[in-house]
Design a protein around this motif. Structure first.
Motif, mmCIF file in Angstrom:
data_model
loop_
_atom_site.group_PDB
_atom_site.id
_atom_site.type_symbol
_atom_site.label_atom_id
_atom_site.label_comp_id
_atom_site.label_asym_id
_atom_site.label_seq_id
_atom_site.Cartn_x
_atom_site.Cartn_y
_atom_site.Cartn_z
ATOM 1 N N PRO A 1 8.276 -11.717 57.018
ATOM 2 C CA PRO A 1 6.464 -12.260 56.709
ATOM 3 C C PRO A 1 6.026 -12.239 58.585
ATOM 4 C CG PRO A 1 7.848 -13.958 56.499
ATOM 5 C CD PRO A 1 8.682 -12.426 56.718
ATOM 6 N N PRO A 2 4.980 -11.356 58.234
ATOM 7 C CA PRO A 2 4.204 -12.097 59.724
ATOM 8 C C PRO A 2 4.196 -13.615 60.683
ATOM 9 C CG PRO A 2 2.299 -11.527 58.096
ATOM 10 C CD PRO A 2 3.448 -11.442 57.058
ATOM 11 N N GLN A 3 4.361 -13.659 61.059
ATOM 12 C CA GLN A 3 5.200 -14.710 62.472
ATOM 13 C C GLN A 3 3.434 -15.416 63.359
ATOM 14 O OE1 GLN A 3 7.649 -14.788 65.319
ATOM 15 N NE2 GLN A 3 9.661 -14.061 63.697
ATOM 16 N N ALA A 4 3.178 -16.305 63.202
ATOM 17 C CA ALA A 4 2.625 -17.098 63.527
ATOM 18 C C ALA A 4 2.687 -16.816 65.220
ATOM 19 C CB ALA A 4 2.300 -18.165 63.984
ATOM 20 N N GLN A 5 1.453 -16.252 65.633
ATOM 21 C CA GLN A 5 1.061 -16.191 66.767
ATOM 22 C C GLN A 5 1.780 -17.514 67.994
ATOM 23 O OE1 GLN A 5 -2.144 -13.959 68.169
ATOM 24 N NE2 GLN A 5 -1.971 -12.092 66.717
ATOM 25 N N ALA A 6 2.236 -17.208 69.020
ATOM 26 C CA ALA A 6 2.459 -18.123 69.758
ATOM 27 C C ALA A 6 1.855 -18.321 71.093
ATOM 28 C CB ALA A 6 3.947 -17.762 70.658
ATOM 29 N N THR A 7 0.884 -17.240 70.632
ATOM 30 C CA THR A 7 -0.547 -17.864 72.201
ATOM 31 C C THR A 7 -1.611 -18.691 71.526
ATOM 32 O OG1 THR A 7 -0.427 -14.968 72.394
ATOM 33 C CG2 THR A 7 -2.519 -16.320 73.172
ATOM 34 N N GLN A 8 -1.284 -19.666 72.478
ATOM 35 C CA GLN A 8 -2.327 -20.828 72.299
ATOM 36 C C GLN A 8 -4.021 -20.138 72.717
ATOM 37 O OE1 GLN A 8 -1.196 -23.818 73.726
ATOM 38 N NE2 GLN A 8 0.659 -24.823 72.499
ATOM 39 N N PHE A 9 -4.807 -20.350 71.436
ATOM 40 C CA PHE A 9 -6.103 -20.338 72.768
ATOM 41 C C PHE A 9 -6.488 -21.725 73.724
ATOM 42 C CE2 PHE A 9 -6.289 -18.316 68.687
ATOM 43 C CZ PHE A 9 -6.246 -16.971 68.914
ATOM 44 N N VAL A 10 -7.427 -21.835 74.771
ATOM 45 C CA VAL A 10 -7.635 -22.713 75.693
ATOM 46 C C VAL A 10 -9.135 -21.980 75.999
ATOM 47 C CG1 VAL A 10 -6.958 -23.115 78.272
ATOM 48 C CG2 VAL A 10 -5.040 -22.153 76.605
ATOM 49 N N GLU A 11 -9.841 -23.233 76.037
ATOM 50 C CA GLU A 11 -11.097 -22.772 75.855
ATOM 51 C C GLU A 11 -11.543 -22.567 77.136
ATOM 52 O OE1 GLU A 11 -13.513 -26.506 75.729
ATOM 53 O OE2 GLU A 11 -12.127 -27.169 73.956
ATOM 54 N N SER A 12 -12.083 -21.978 77.671
ATOM 55 C CA SER A 12 -12.031 -21.151 79.057
ATOM 56 C C SER A 12 -13.875 -20.691 79.522
ATOM 57 C CB SER A 12 -12.199 -19.345 79.119
ATOM 58 O OG SER A 12 -12.747 -18.727 78.359
ATOM 59 N N SER A 13 -14.266 -21.358 80.761
ATOM 60 C CA SER A 13 -15.513 -21.842 81.535
ATOM 61 C C SER A 13 -15.450 -20.287 82.752
ATOM 62 C CB SER A 13 -16.073 -22.870 81.866
ATOM 63 O OG SER A 13 -15.512 -23.766 81.534
ATOM 64 N N SER A 14 -16.878 -19.749 83.413
ATOM 65 C CA SER A 14 -16.763 -19.213 83.951
ATOM 66 C C SER A 14 -17.205 -19.346 85.416
ATOM 67 C CB SER A 14 -18.805 -18.119 83.975
ATOM 68 O OG SER A 14 -19.132 -19.067 83.912
ATOM 69 N N CYS A 15 -16.396 -19.003 86.571
ATOM 70 C CA CYS A 15 -16.504 -19.450 88.071
ATOM 71 C C CYS A 15 -18.096 -19.708 88.742
ATOM 72 C CB CYS A 15 -16.191 -18.105 88.649
ATOM 73 S SG CYS A 15 -15.504 -18.673 90.438
ATOM 74 N N GLY A 16 -18.074 -20.150 89.170
ATOM 75 C CA GLY A 16 -18.979 -20.534 89.943
ATOM 76 C C GLY A 16 -20.041 -19.511 90.462
ATOM 77 N N TYR A 17 -18.807 -19.055 90.979
ATOM 78 C CA TYR A 17 -19.120 -18.020 92.565
ATOM 79 C C TYR A 17 -19.202 -16.377 91.650
ATOM 80 C CZ TYR A 17 -19.121 -16.328 96.820
ATOM 81 O OH TYR A 17 -19.541 -15.821 98.246
ATOM 82 N N CYS A 18 -18.234 -16.399 91.202
ATOM 83 C CA CYS A 18 -17.943 -15.011 90.324
ATOM 84 C C CYS A 18 -18.479 -14.575 89.403
ATOM 85 C CB CYS A 18 -16.520 -14.263 90.897
ATOM 86 S SG CYS A 18 -14.863 -15.364 89.717
ATOM 87 N N ASP A 19 -18.684 -15.916 88.785
ATOM 88 C CA ASP A 19 -19.306 -15.859 87.209
ATOM 89 C C ASP A 19 -17.985 -14.660 86.253
ATOM 90 O OD1 ASP A 19 -22.134 -15.345 87.317
ATOM 91 O OD2 ASP A 19 -21.581 -17.525 87.502
ATOM 92 N N LYS A 20 -16.940 -14.926 86.483
ATOM 93 C CA LYS A 20 -15.844 -14.370 85.856
ATOM 94 C C LYS A 20 -14.695 -15.371 84.715
ATOM 95 C CE LYS A 20 -14.546 -10.411 88.700
ATOM 96 N NZ LYS A 20 -13.388 -9.584 89.069
ATOM 97 N N PRO A 21 -14.787 -15.645 83.795
ATOM 98 C CA PRO A 21 -14.316 -15.949 81.940
ATOM 99 C C PRO A 21 -12.627 -16.805 83.650
ATOM 100 C CG PRO A 21 -14.249 -14.310 81.570
ATOM 101 C CD PRO A 21 -14.489 -13.781 82.197
ATOM 102 N N THR A 22 -12.249 -18.314 83.136
ATOM 103 C CA THR A 22 -11.293 -18.618 83.283
ATOM 104 C C THR A 22 -10.680 -20.554 83.076
ATOM 105 O OG1 THR A 22 -12.119 -17.536 85.822
ATOM 106 C CG2 THR A 22 -10.578 -19.760 85.717
ATOM 107 N N CYS A 23 -10.071 -19.776 82.513
ATOM 108 C CA CYS A 23 -9.238 -21.080 81.749
ATOM 109 C C CYS A 23 -9.553 -22.177 82.299
ATOM 110 C CB CYS A 23 -7.703 -20.039 81.190
ATOM 111 S SG CYS A 23 -6.932 -21.013 82.340
ATOM 112 N N ASN A 24 -9.907 -23.027 81.407
ATOM 113 C CA ASN A 24 -9.804 -24.496 82.170
ATOM 114 C C ASN A 24 -9.016 -24.997 83.324
ATOM 115 O OD1 ASN A 24 -12.615 -24.745 81.837
ATOM 116 N ND2 ASN A 24 -12.192 -25.809 79.164
#
Length: 96
Positions: free
Chosen positions: A21-44
Motif C-alpha cells: 500500500p502507498p506510504q504516507a509521505q515523510a515530507t512535512q509542509f512548512v508554511e513559507s513567506s517571500s523574502c523582502g528583498y528578492c521576493d523568492k519563497p522561503t520557508c519560515n
C-alpha cells in the motif's frame, strides 16, 4: 555508498512483485513567506528578521553584523545605512 545508491536495480517480474500500500509521505509542509528583498519563497525556518527595519529576509539577502559586542542580523539596505553612518562619524587620517 553513493555508487550503490545510483546503481541500476534489476526489474522484478509482475508475478513476483509484492503489492504494497502507498506510504504516507515523510515530507512535512512548512508554511513559507517571500523574502523582502528578492521576493523568492522561503520557508519560515530560513527567514531572518532584520534587527533594524524588522522585515523578513532569506539567508542570501541578509548579513550578520559582527561589529558590536553581539551579532545582529541586518538586511542589505540597513547594513549599508549603518555602515555609512559609522563612516561619516569617523575622522579620516588623510584629512588631518
Amino acid at each position: 555508498s553513493l555508487l550503490q545508491y545510483f546503481k541500476p536495480t534489476k526489474k522484478q517480474s509482475s508475478a513476483n512483485k509484492v503489492h504494497r500500500p502507498p506510504q504516507a509521505q515523510a515530507t512535512q509542509f512548512v508554511e513559507s513567506s517571500s523574502c523582502g528583498y528578492c521576493d523568492k519563497p522561503t520557508c519560515n525556518t530560513c527567514l531572518q528578521q532584520c534587527e533594524n527595519c524588522h522585515q523578513h529576509f532569506c539567508t542570501f539577502c541578509s548579513k550578520t553584523d559582527y561589529t558590536n559586542t553581539r551579532e545582529r542580523i541586518l538586511c542589505f539596505d540597513c547594513a549599508d545605512c549603518i555602515f555609512r553612518e559609522t563612516q561619516d562619524g569617523d575622522v579620516d587620517m588623510m584629512d588631518l
